[in-house]
Design an enzyme around this catalytic site. Structure first.
Site, mmCIF file in Angstrom:
data_model
loop_
_atom_site.group_PDB
_atom_site.id
_atom_site.type_symbol
_atom_site.label_atom_id
_atom_site.label_comp_id
_atom_site.label_asym_id
_atom_site.label_seq_id
_atom_site.Cartn_x
_atom_site.Cartn_y
_atom_site.Cartn_z
ATOM 1 N N GLU A 21 -8.082 -5.860 4.924
ATOM 2 C CA GLU A 21 -7.932 -5.594 3.493
ATOM 3 C C GLU A 21 -6.675 -6.256 2.925
ATOM 4 O OE1 GLU A 21 -8.794 -1.606 4.831
ATOM 5 O OE2 GLU A 21 -9.683 -1.181 2.873
ATOM 6 N N GLY A 36 -11.418 7.304 7.014
ATOM 7 C CA GLY A 36 -12.384 7.413 5.923
ATOM 8 C C GLY A 36 -13.526 6.473 6.268
ATOM 9 N N HIS A 53 -13.468 1.642 -0.649
ATOM 10 C CA HIS A 53 -13.468 0.633 0.426
ATOM 11 C C HIS A 53 -14.067 -0.684 -0.059
ATOM 12 C CE1 HIS A 53 -13.719 4.130 3.550
ATOM 13 N NE2 HIS A 53 -12.464 3.724 3.419
ATOM 14 N N GLY A 101 -13.621 3.989 9.484
ATOM 15 C CA GLY A 101 -12.245 4.284 9.889
ATOM 16 C C GLY A 101 -12.055 5.789 9.835
ATOM 17 N N HIS A 104 -18.218 0.691 6.997
ATOM 18 C CA HIS A 104 -16.765 0.739 7.204
ATOM 19 C C HIS A 104 -16.451 2.103 7.818
ATOM 20 C CE1 HIS A 104 -12.441 0.039 5.991
ATOM 21 N NE2 HIS A 104 -12.461 1.341 6.207
ATOM 22 N N ARG A 136 -2.499 -2.363 -3.534
ATOM 23 C CA ARG A 136 -3.771 -1.680 -3.327
ATOM 24 C C ARG A 136 -3.798 -0.425 -4.201
ATOM 25 N NH1 ARG A 136 -5.993 2.120 1.455
ATOM 26 N NH2 ARG A 136 -8.111 2.175 0.683
ATOM 27 N N GLY A 165 -11.703 0.819 12.312
ATOM 28 C CA GLY A 165 -11.349 1.308 13.658
ATOM 29 C C GLY A 165 -12.537 1.681 14.539
ATOM 30 N N ARG A 186 -13.084 14.593 6.725
ATOM 31 C CA ARG A 186 -13.863 14.901 5.508
ATOM 32 C C ARG A 186 -15.325 15.141 5.863
ATOM 33 N NH1 ARG A 186 -11.969 9.645 2.308
ATOM 34 N NH2 ARG A 186 -10.144 9.522 3.635
ATOM 35 N N GLU A 213 -15.303 -1.240 14.739
ATOM 36 C CA GLU A 213 -14.891 -2.397 15.547
ATOM 37 C C GLU A 213 -14.737 -2.070 17.024
ATOM 38 O OE1 GLU A 213 -11.355 -4.154 13.717
ATOM 39 O OE2 GLU A 213 -12.254 -3.795 11.755
ATOM 40 N N ASN A 238 0.874 -1.168 0.000
ATOM 41 C CA ASN A 238 0.000 0.000 0.000
ATOM 42 C C ASN A 238 0.914 1.221 0.000
ATOM 43 O OD1 ASN A 238 -1.940 1.934 0.391
ATOM 44 N ND2 ASN A 238 -2.869 0.967 2.185
ATOM 45 N N ARG A 260 -11.058 8.052 19.671
ATOM 46 C CA ARG A 260 -10.763 7.706 21.078
ATOM 47 C C ARG A 260 -10.784 8.950 21.951
ATOM 48 N NH1 ARG A 260 -6.263 3.455 19.215
ATOM 49 N NH2 ARG A 260 -6.226 4.996 17.576
#
Ligand code: ADP
Length: 391
Positions: free
Chosen positions: A376, A205, A173, A203, A201, A84, A322, A234, A325, A8, A276
């Site tokens: 991924e 992003g 994604h 994360g 998804h 990727r 992130g 974003r 989960e 990546n 967090r």
């Protein structure tokens, strides 16, 4: 064992992992950072850990460092390199063995992904010079969404303008949405073709995807990864007039781009993008942190509702990446009080969700809510391996 080197490459970084395509196990992984800048470094973890602080002028040098670290560590040669690539445009909709024509096609997509595709191209060139004798495969973030129907794919703008500038929904994604959908089918003991899923998804992003029978039928990111959900930095969906308002007030295109891609989302709302910290601040009563996560959850709930109606029936909702989960507050804010729609959320299971695949809906719930760790790199290794093995 089929070891694939998964790569990546960003504009100044290179992440790599030597992945067993059968099991997903990492034989080794590492990251080279600040390539071409002062203070370049490489961190490597295989059967031993290594930290290299050296001048690493370009991606070619970065790959040489990565390759030497793997050789010194006694790692075997991979059977393929899996890259990727964020944007494959209209043409590249399957994992593809890279040749000159494919490189040209990826280059043609640079205007659609100016922040991402140039890094991938540099990575492909550099990896090719270090690993000239094994196949290189490109796996595209856009590919999974190639099945979207026209009604979901097209923007309601002038057709000629859309065609001239390749403006349509591509979605991103895809590797992650596809991977967690397959995991969900396995977990539920169902054939993917029998399942309707909403995958979230979340994360830095973030995107939502409606999946019918294993195929993407709608997704929240658009021609670029800016549209849709509230993300780390974003904005996601906004009134399209906002850039024009700012332009009228003297903002140039670059300033608007910076605002919407880098200074918006959670960061715009409360000054930081790490969930967090935001959770800690919100729990301590910080109003802007509370607002940031409320706006994020509200948008998510809106997409969950919209995609449920598009699918007509939802078998499972998947939280991944992130925030998906690891953040019980967001999952609860999205799924609570939806009994009228067949969602019986289990707050205790949600609060106590451990690692691995977790069910956080009550046993009788018509819609199953799952937390599924995404991977991924494993998906790229599998897809690369499948392609070169068939060759
Ligand atoms: P990326 O898109 O960069 O791969 P990630 O999937 O790592 O992003 O997600 C980053 C987000 O997930 C951050 O907001 C971060 O705070 C949150 N996150 C990651 N790990 C955890 C964790 N263990 N607990 C809570 N939040 C986490």
């Amino acid at each position: 064992m089929g070891l694939v080197l998964v790569v990546n490459a960003g504009s100044s970084s290179l992440k790599f992992a030597l992945v067993d395509a059968m099991t997903g196990q990492r034989a080794a992984e590492g990251v080279v950072e600040r390539i071409g800048e002062t203070g370049s470094s490489a961190h490597y973890a295989g059967s031993q850990e290594r930290q290299v602080e050296d001048s690493i002028p370009d991606h070619g040098a970065a790959f040489a460092v990565a390759r030497d670290l793997m050789i010194e560590d006694g790692q075997p040669q991979p059977i393929a390199v899996g890259h990727r690539v964020v944007h494959g445009g209209d043409e590249l909709t399957q994992p593809t063995v890279i040749d000159e024509a494919v490189v040209a096609q990826i280059a043609a997509c640079v205007p659609l992904a100016p922040l991402h595709n140039p890094g991938a191209l540099v990575g492909i060139a550099a990896a090719g010079s270090q690993y000239p004798d094994i196949p290189h495969v490109a796996v595209f973030d856009t590919a999974f969404h190639a099945t979207m129907p026209a009604a979901a794919r097209e923007y309601a703008i002038d057709r000629k303008v859309a065609r001239d500038f390749s403006i349509r929904r591509y979605g991103f994604h895809g590797t992650s949405h596809q991977y967690v959908a397959a995991q969900a089918a396995e977990y539920l003991g169902k054939d993917p073709s029998d399942l309707n899923l909403v995958s979230l998804h979340l994360g830095n992003g973030a995107s939502a995807c409606a999946i019918r029978g294993g195929r993407s039928v709608d997704t929240s990111m658009g021609v670029t990864p800016l549209e849709g959900l509230v993300m780390g930095t974003r904005s996601g969906d906004i009134d399209p007039s906002i850039p024009m308002m700012l332009h009228s007030a003297g903002w140039d295109a670059q300033s608007v781009d910076n605002l919407l891609n880098r200074d918006s989302g959670l960061k715009g709302l409360c000054g930081e993008n790490d969930m967090r910290q935001i959770s800690e601040r919100a729990a301590a009563g910080d109003e802007s942190a509370e607002l940031a996560r409320e706006v994020m959850a509200h948008r998510l709930r809106k997409y969950l509702g919209a995609y449920s109606f598009i699918l007509g029936r939802v078998d499972a909702v998947i939280f991944t990446a992130g925030i998906g989960e690891h953040n019980p507050w967001v999952r609860s804010a999205v799924c609570r009080d939806l009994q009228g729609f067949g969602i019986e959320f289990d707050e205790a299971a949600n609060a106590n969700a451990g690692s691995g695949i977790q069910r956080i809906s009550a046993p009788g719930s018509l819609v199953t809510i799952l937390v599924i760790p995404t991977d991924e790199e494993y998906a790229i290794a599998q897809q690369s391996y499948d392609l070169v093995r068939d060759d």
